[in-house]
Design a protein around this motif. Structure first.
Motif, PDB file in Angstrom:
ATOM      1  N   VAL A 253       0.582  -1.080  -0.038  1.00  0.00           N
ATOM      2  CA  VAL A 253       0.099   0.093   0.086  1.00  0.00           C
ATOM      3  C   VAL A 253       0.919   1.327   0.187  1.00  0.00           C
ATOM      4  CG1 VAL A 253      -2.166  -1.131   0.905  1.00  0.00           C
ATOM      5  CG2 VAL A 253      -0.111  -0.171   2.359  1.00  0.00           C
ATOM      6  N   GLY A 254       0.303   2.226  -0.320  1.00  0.00           N
ATOM      7  CA  GLY A 254       0.927   3.706  -0.487  1.00  0.00           C
ATOM      8  C   GLY A 254       1.618   4.159   0.936  1.00  0.00           C
ATOM      9  N   GLN A 255       0.935   3.777   2.005  1.00  0.00           N
ATOM     10  CA  GLN A 255       1.446   4.282   3.249  1.00  0.00           C
ATOM     11  C   GLN A 255       1.328   3.324   4.475  1.00  0.00           C
ATOM     12  OE1 GLN A 255      -0.463   7.777   4.371  1.00  0.00           O
ATOM     13  NE2 GLN A 255      -0.185   7.553   6.613  1.00  0.00           N
ATOM     14  N   GLY A 256       2.242   2.806   5.073  1.00  0.00           N
ATOM     15  CA  GLY A 256       2.166   1.831   5.898  1.00  0.00           C
ATOM     16  C   GLY A 256       2.231   0.466   5.545  1.00  0.00           C
ATOM     17  N   SER A 257       1.845  -0.473   6.157  1.00  0.00           N
ATOM     18  CA  SER A 257       1.712  -1.818   5.736  1.00  0.00           C
ATOM     19  C   SER A 257       0.529  -2.444   5.617  1.00  0.00           C
ATOM     20  CB  SER A 257       2.748  -2.826   6.655  1.00  0.00           C
ATOM     21  OG  SER A 257       2.407  -2.823   7.989  1.00  0.00           O
ATOM     22  N   LEU A 279      10.492  -9.668  -5.394  1.00  0.00           N
ATOM     23  CA  LEU A 279      11.888  -9.150  -5.549  1.00  0.00           C
ATOM     24  C   LEU A 279      12.473  -9.868  -6.859  1.00  0.00           C
ATOM     25  CD1 LEU A 279      12.923  -8.826  -1.840  1.00  0.00           C
ATOM     26  CD2 LEU A 279      12.738  -7.067  -3.502  1.00  0.00           C
ATOM     27  N   GLU A 280      12.087 -10.959  -7.127  1.00  0.00           N
ATOM     28  CA  GLU A 280      12.890 -11.800  -8.198  1.00  0.00           C
ATOM     29  C   GLU A 280      12.271 -11.234  -9.503  1.00  0.00           C
ATOM     30  OE1 GLU A 280      15.392 -13.759  -7.962  1.00  0.00           O
ATOM     31  OE2 GLU A 280      15.313 -13.471  -5.486  1.00  0.00           O
ATOM     32  N   LEU A 281      11.338 -10.852  -9.498  1.00  0.00           N
ATOM     33  CA  LEU A 281      10.615 -10.220 -10.740  1.00  0.00           C
ATOM     34  C   LEU A 281      11.419  -8.909 -11.186  1.00  0.00           C
ATOM     35  CD1 LEU A 281       6.833 -10.804 -10.087  1.00  0.00           C
ATOM     36  CD2 LEU A 281       8.292 -11.887 -11.736  1.00  0.00           C
ATOM     37  N   LEU A 286       6.240  -0.312  -8.644  1.00  0.00           N
ATOM     38  CA  LEU A 286       4.954  -0.986  -7.813  1.00  0.00           C
ATOM     39  C   LEU A 286       3.838  -0.072  -8.058  1.00  0.00           C
ATOM     40  CD1 LEU A 286       6.577  -2.448  -4.595  1.00  0.00           C
ATOM     41  CD2 LEU A 286       6.070  -3.838  -6.809  1.00  0.00           C
ATOM     42  N   ILE A 287       2.804  -0.660  -8.226  1.00  0.00           N
ATOM     43  CA  ILE A 287       1.416  -0.104  -8.508  1.00  0.00           C
ATOM     44  C   ILE A 287       0.707  -0.628  -7.480  1.00  0.00           C
ATOM     45  CG2 ILE A 287      -0.603   0.923  -9.911  1.00  0.00           C
ATOM     46  CD1 ILE A 287       1.338   0.600 -12.347  1.00  0.00           C
ATOM     47  N   PRO A 288       0.197   0.093  -6.359  1.00  0.00           N
ATOM     48  CA  PRO A 288      -0.538  -0.393  -5.280  1.00  0.00           C
ATOM     49  C   PRO A 288      -2.165   0.065  -5.674  1.00  0.00           C
ATOM     50  CG  PRO A 288       0.408   1.798  -4.362  1.00  0.00           C
ATOM     51  CD  PRO A 288       0.804   1.386  -5.682  1.00  0.00           C
ATOM     52  N   MET A 289      -3.151  -0.665  -5.109  1.00  0.00           N
ATOM     53  CA  MET A 289      -4.475  -0.317  -5.407  1.00  0.00           C
ATOM     54  C   MET A 289      -4.862   0.948  -4.274  1.00  0.00           C
ATOM     55  SD  MET A 289      -4.816  -1.758  -7.885  1.00  0.00           S
ATOM     56  CE  MET A 289      -5.638  -3.081  -9.223  1.00  0.00           C
ATOM     57  N   ARG A 299      13.432  -1.507  -2.715  1.00  0.00           N
ATOM     58  CA  ARG A 299      13.447  -0.832  -1.286  1.00  0.00           C
ATOM     59  C   ARG A 299      12.260  -1.044  -0.469  1.00  0.00           C
ATOM     60  NH1 ARG A 299      17.612   3.552  -1.252  1.00  0.00           N
ATOM     61  NH2 ARG A 299      19.187   2.850  -2.684  1.00  0.00           N
ATOM     62  N   MET A 300      11.287  -0.741  -1.312  1.00  0.00           N
ATOM     63  CA  MET A 300       9.863  -0.891  -0.460  1.00  0.00           C
ATOM     64  C   MET A 300       9.794  -2.543  -0.098  1.00  0.00           C
ATOM     65  SD  MET A 300       6.212   0.086  -1.841  1.00  0.00           S
ATOM     66  CE  MET A 300       4.812   0.255  -0.835  1.00  0.00           C
ATOM     67  N   LEU A 301       9.853  -3.473  -1.066  1.00  0.00           N
ATOM     68  CA  LEU A 301       9.783  -4.808  -0.626  1.00  0.00           C
ATOM     69  C   LEU A 301      10.503  -5.078   0.549  1.00  0.00           C
ATOM     70  CD1 LEU A 301       9.159  -6.265  -4.302  1.00  0.00           C
ATOM     71  CD2 LEU A 301       7.277  -5.940  -2.516  1.00  0.00           C
ATOM     72  N   CYS A 302      12.015  -4.752   0.476  1.00  0.00           N
ATOM     73  CA  CYS A 302      12.636  -5.110   1.422  1.00  0.00           C
ATOM     74  C   CYS A 302      12.347  -4.445   2.681  1.00  0.00           C
ATOM     75  CB  CYS A 302      14.174  -4.656   1.069  1.00  0.00           C
ATOM     76  SG  CYS A 302      14.993  -5.615  -0.167  1.00  0.00           S
TER      77      CYS A 302
END
Length: 425
Positions: A253-257, A279-281, A286-289, A299-302
């Motif tokens: 998501v765009g803010q928080g988890s 990450l492997e992709l 990244l486009i969140p809803m 960086r976001m996924l990590c």
């Protein structure tokens, strides 16, 4: 003749404007753990660009361009068709339309994803594609007061329409019935577990089941379905292959988890695995809803992985220090979090405990049976008491608390009645 490249940053009038989906983003700080050092984001050389065409003599751009007059001796920006040049989209070919939805705070909208290539090419009617069409609509989950807008969007799209649903939550499917009404021939793609939870009033026609790995073709552009289990047991994502843009649903998501839905097959083990798979992709974006496009996907996924690992450690430490009920574990591991957020957080705590049990990390004296028994009435009653003791309560919070107390009374009466019936038989 010399050719110059002009970099333009469009600044919103408000830093908190949630409808501004693409903003300048500084790189997040690097994480110190060696585990994440190998995941490095690529430079964004594929940001959209367009030529600046001169306007007819005597005309000026209708846009107010800051510092345009200051560089008159080099380039008079006001004399160029800046309006048309700014009519660009990123990622190319993907349009996001934030529409009001019944989502959870801090968000108020769900991003409707529209993929409708201007230059539709042939070659999609290949039997190897799971589905094909001239346009794609993803997660039409807007509220009823936005249904007119949704109808206008669907009416403007080609009739050969593919509809993709990431999961079943109402802020992602509330507009499905409108899409079906406007275009009865549209093809719906969703996981079987998602379809089981979508009502017939939302979608009554047939669908194509997906589980990950399928390739679809939209106007000559290829997209791959990515299994994204974790948030629910039917959660799917979509990779726009030519731009490596990953549409992640509610995994990010765009803010928080994100909060995992324990009542719909949410699973922490699956959530970790999906994050590593993302990450492997090596996505470029990244486009969140919910929220803004993220230009630093790795960086976001990590950061998500680190946040979940840290939370898991704090939960395990609470258990090792004697916390054996859901409320006690949450009170110690979420002590720095507003108590009004403890209800949604409790789902993640339960899933973390399940994952710790799966990894065989729980102390031998910890009883899963007693823990699960503490996850309903015991937790709700203790949370309400802690919340009431917390200080001044707003009018809205009082209303919510009254509703919870009523629910607790109903659950308590139902439990008592159930036990009484069993004892009499």
């Amino acid at each position: 003749m010399a050719v110059y490249r002009l970099a333009v940053i469009i600044q919103s009038s408000s830093d908190n404007d949630e409808n501004t989906l693409l903003v300048r983003q500084t790189p997040p700080p690097k994480l110190p753990e060696e585990e994440y050092s190998n995941y490095v984001d690529s430079d964004l050389w594929d940001l959209p660009s367009a030529p600046l065409n001169p306007l007819p003599h005597g005309s000026r751009s209708s846009l107010a361009i800051d510092c345009a007059d200051a560089c008159t001796d080099r380039l008079n920006l006001g004399a160029f068709d800046v309006d048309s040049a700014l009519d660009q989209e990123y990622p190319p070919g993907v349009t996001l339309v934030p529409l009001r939805s019944r989502t959870q705070p801090p968000f108020r909208t769900t991003n409707l994803v529209v993929i409708a290539p201007n230059n539709v090419t042939d070659g999609c009617e290949d039997s190897s594609f799971a589905a094909y069409g001239d346009a794609l609509l993803m997660d039409p989950g807007c509220r009823s007061d936005c249904h007119t807008k949704l109808m206008e969007i669907v009416a403007a799209l080609p009739r050969k329409l593919v509809v993709f649903v990431t999961h079943h939550h109402f802020d992602h499917v509330d507009g499905l019935s409108i899409v079906q009404k406007c275009n009865p021939d549209a093809t719906l793609l969703a996981h079987e577990n998602t379809m089981r939870r979508i009502g017939k009033d939302d979608w009554s026609r047939s669908h194509i089941p997906i589980s990950g790995g399928e390739v679809i073709c939209i106007g000559g552009q290829r997209l791959e379905v990515i299994s994204a289990l974790g948030h629910t047991d039917g959660h799917m994502a979509l990779l726009h292959i030519s731009t490596q843009s990953l549409i992640v649903g509610d995994h990010c998501v765009g803010q928080g988890s994100a909060v995992l839905d324990i009542n719909s097959g949410g699973n922490m083990k699956d959530y970790f695995q999906t994050t590593y798979n993302f990450l492997e992709l090596s996505p470029h974006v990244l486009i969140p809803m919910h929220g803004r496009v993220n230009l630093w996907p790795k960086r976001m996924l990590c950061g998500y992985l680190k946040h979940r690992r840290d939370r898991e450690s704090s939960i395990l430490q609470a258990i090792e220090n004697g916390a054996h009920t859901l409320f006690d574990i949450l009170a110690k591991s979420y002590a720095d979090v507003d108590k009004k957020l403890w209800i949604p957080a409790s789902s993640n705590v339960r899933l973390h405990v399940d994952f710790l049990a799966h990894q065989d990390k729980l102390p031998k004296e910890f009883s899963m049976e007693k823990f699960k028994a503490s996850c309903r009435l015991d937790f709700l009653s203790r949370w309400v008491w802690a919340y009431l003791k917390g200080g001044v309560i707003s009018k809205a919070s009082k209303l919510m608390t009254c509703k919870l107390l009523t629910a607790i009374a109903v659950v308590g009466f139902a439990s008592f009645y159930s036990v009484k019936c069993k004892s009499s038989t």
